[in-house]
Design a protein around this motif. Structure first.
Motif, PDB file in Angstrom:
ATOM      1  N   ASP A  85       0.569  -1.170  -0.074  1.00  0.00           N
ATOM      2  CA  ASP A  85      -0.013   0.302   0.213  1.00  0.00           C
ATOM      3  C   ASP A  85       0.706   1.315  -0.017  1.00  0.00           C
ATOM      4  O   ASP A  85       0.296   2.623  -0.324  1.00  0.00           O
ATOM      5  CB  ASP A  85      -0.691  -0.254   1.074  1.00  0.00           C
ATOM      6  N   ARG A  86       1.863   0.954   0.322  1.00  0.00           N
ATOM      7  CA  ARG A  86       2.470   2.514   0.483  1.00  0.00           C
ATOM      8  C   ARG A  86       4.383   2.269  -1.035  1.00  0.00           C
ATOM      9  O   ARG A  86       4.609   3.081  -0.849  1.00  0.00           O
ATOM     10  CB  ARG A  86       3.594   2.148   1.690  1.00  0.00           C
ATOM     11  N   ALA A  87       4.093   1.145  -1.619  1.00  0.00           N
ATOM     12  CA  ALA A  87       5.344   1.255  -2.258  1.00  0.00           C
ATOM     13  C   ALA A  87       5.002   0.457  -4.001  1.00  0.00           C
ATOM     14  O   ALA A  87       3.995  -0.263  -3.901  1.00  0.00           O
ATOM     15  CB  ALA A  87       6.666   0.693  -2.155  1.00  0.00           C
ATOM     16  N   ALA A  88       5.643   0.827  -5.101  1.00  0.00           N
ATOM     17  CA  ALA A  88       4.913   0.811  -5.846  1.00  0.00           C
ATOM     18  C   ALA A  88       6.611   1.187  -7.083  1.00  0.00           C
ATOM     19  O   ALA A  88       7.252   2.322  -6.682  1.00  0.00           O
ATOM     20  CB  ALA A  88       3.888   1.671  -6.871  1.00  0.00           C
ATOM     21  N   MET A  89       6.086   0.499  -8.162  1.00  0.00           N
ATOM     22  CA  MET A  89       7.409   0.796  -9.301  1.00  0.00           C
ATOM     23  C   MET A  89       7.076   1.793 -10.074  1.00  0.00           C
ATOM     24  O   MET A  89       5.680   1.319 -10.462  1.00  0.00           O
ATOM     25  CB  MET A  89       8.002  -0.561  -9.990  1.00  0.00           C
ATOM     26  N   SER A  90       7.124   2.461 -11.412  1.00  0.00           N
ATOM     27  CA  SER A  90       6.624   3.860 -11.984  1.00  0.00           C
ATOM     28  C   SER A  90       6.475   2.512 -13.541  1.00  0.00           C
ATOM     29  O   SER A  90       7.404   1.694 -13.350  1.00  0.00           O
ATOM     30  CB  SER A  90       7.919   4.244 -12.341  1.00  0.00           C
ATOM     31  N   SER A  91       5.728   2.721 -14.223  1.00  0.00           N
ATOM     32  CA  SER A  91       5.620   1.375 -15.280  1.00  0.00           C
ATOM     33  C   SER A  91       6.618   2.037 -15.996  1.00  0.00           C
ATOM     34  O   SER A  91       6.868   3.254 -16.883  1.00  0.00           O
ATOM     35  CB  SER A  91       4.023   2.462 -16.130  1.00  0.00           C
ATOM     36  N   GLY A  92       7.005   0.786 -16.364  1.00  0.00           N
ATOM     37  CA  GLY A  92       7.929   0.949 -17.779  1.00  0.00           C
ATOM     38  C   GLY A  92       9.194   0.892 -17.555  1.00  0.00           C
ATOM     39  O   GLY A  92       9.834   1.140 -18.189  1.00  0.00           O
ATOM     40  N   VAL A  93       9.376   1.339 -16.543  1.00  0.00           N
ATOM     41  CA  VAL A  93      10.834   1.809 -15.810  1.00  0.00           C
ATOM     42  C   VAL A  93      10.497   1.421 -13.924  1.00  0.00           C
ATOM     43  O   VAL A  93       9.833   0.729 -13.866  1.00  0.00           O
ATOM     44  CB  VAL A  93      10.842   3.570 -15.735  1.00  0.00           C
ATOM     45  N   GLY A  94      12.189   1.274 -13.677  1.00  0.00           N
ATOM     46  CA  GLY A  94      11.671   0.823 -12.815  1.00  0.00           C
ATOM     47  C   GLY A  94      12.072   1.523 -11.390  1.00  0.00           C
ATOM     48  O   GLY A  94      12.649   0.978  -9.833  1.00  0.00           O
ATOM     49  N   THR A  95      11.997   3.385 -11.610  1.00  0.00           N
ATOM     50  CA  THR A  95      11.875   4.042 -10.245  1.00  0.00           C
ATOM     51  C   THR A  95      10.743   3.584  -9.225  1.00  0.00           C
ATOM     52  O   THR A  95      10.298   2.887  -9.443  1.00  0.00           O
ATOM     53  CB  THR A  95      11.903   5.456 -10.596  1.00  0.00           C
TER      54      THR A  95
END
Length: 160
Positions: A85-95
């Protein structure tokens, strides 16, 4: 002796021809492993609790790039209930974007993989920034000096 050499030569040639025929479908490809183009610039990243922190990881390379984050050398599972619920990776990249808490302190590193290889980003230590407040005094300290004379004030800041 010559007959043995001729037999050996025939066996070697036959093996080579057999090997070449079995590998006729073998393709030689020009393959580009991942190359990380954007990543952290510092080994230390400070955060304030419950604020959004972004750790960049953008790469280029042939084929599909797969991004994975490591925390303290272990794969960070972004689908884990304690972080999803607190973290995610940007779509298409690994940020990596995290609404950071104390439990998120640690050493982070991005890993990017494709069929040609793997590249690792620089490591960054994510650290909770905190400051102990200055002590509150009931009454301010007064200093009296003659105008034009010097005065040295000492300051003992709290640890942070």
């Amino acid at each position: 002796m010559e007959m043995r050499l001729q037999c050996l030569l025939v066996v070697i040639v036959a093996c080579c021809i057999s090997y070449i025929r079995s590998n006729e479908s073998l393709e030689i490809k020009n393959c580009l492993p991942p190359n990380i183009k954007k990543q952290v610039s510092s080994g230390l990243s400070y955060f304030i609790a419950d604020t959004r922190v972004e750790i960049p990881c953008i790469a280029r390379g042939d084929g599909k790039l797969t991004y994975t984050w490591l925390k303290n050398g272990e794969v960070l599972d972004l689908n884990s209930p304690d972080i999803m619920d607190r973290a995610a990776m940007s779509s298409g990249v690994g940020t990596l974007s995290i609404t950071a808490q104390v439990v998120d302190e640690g050493l982070y590193q991005c890993s990017v993989t494709n069929e040609c290889g793997t590249s690792l980003s620089h490591k960054t230590m994510l650290i909770l920034a905190h400051m102990v407040p200055f002590p509150v005094k009931d009454r301010p300290t007064e200093f009296k000096r003659v105008q034009g004379s010097s005065l040295i004030l000492t300051c003992n800041p709290p640890e942070s």
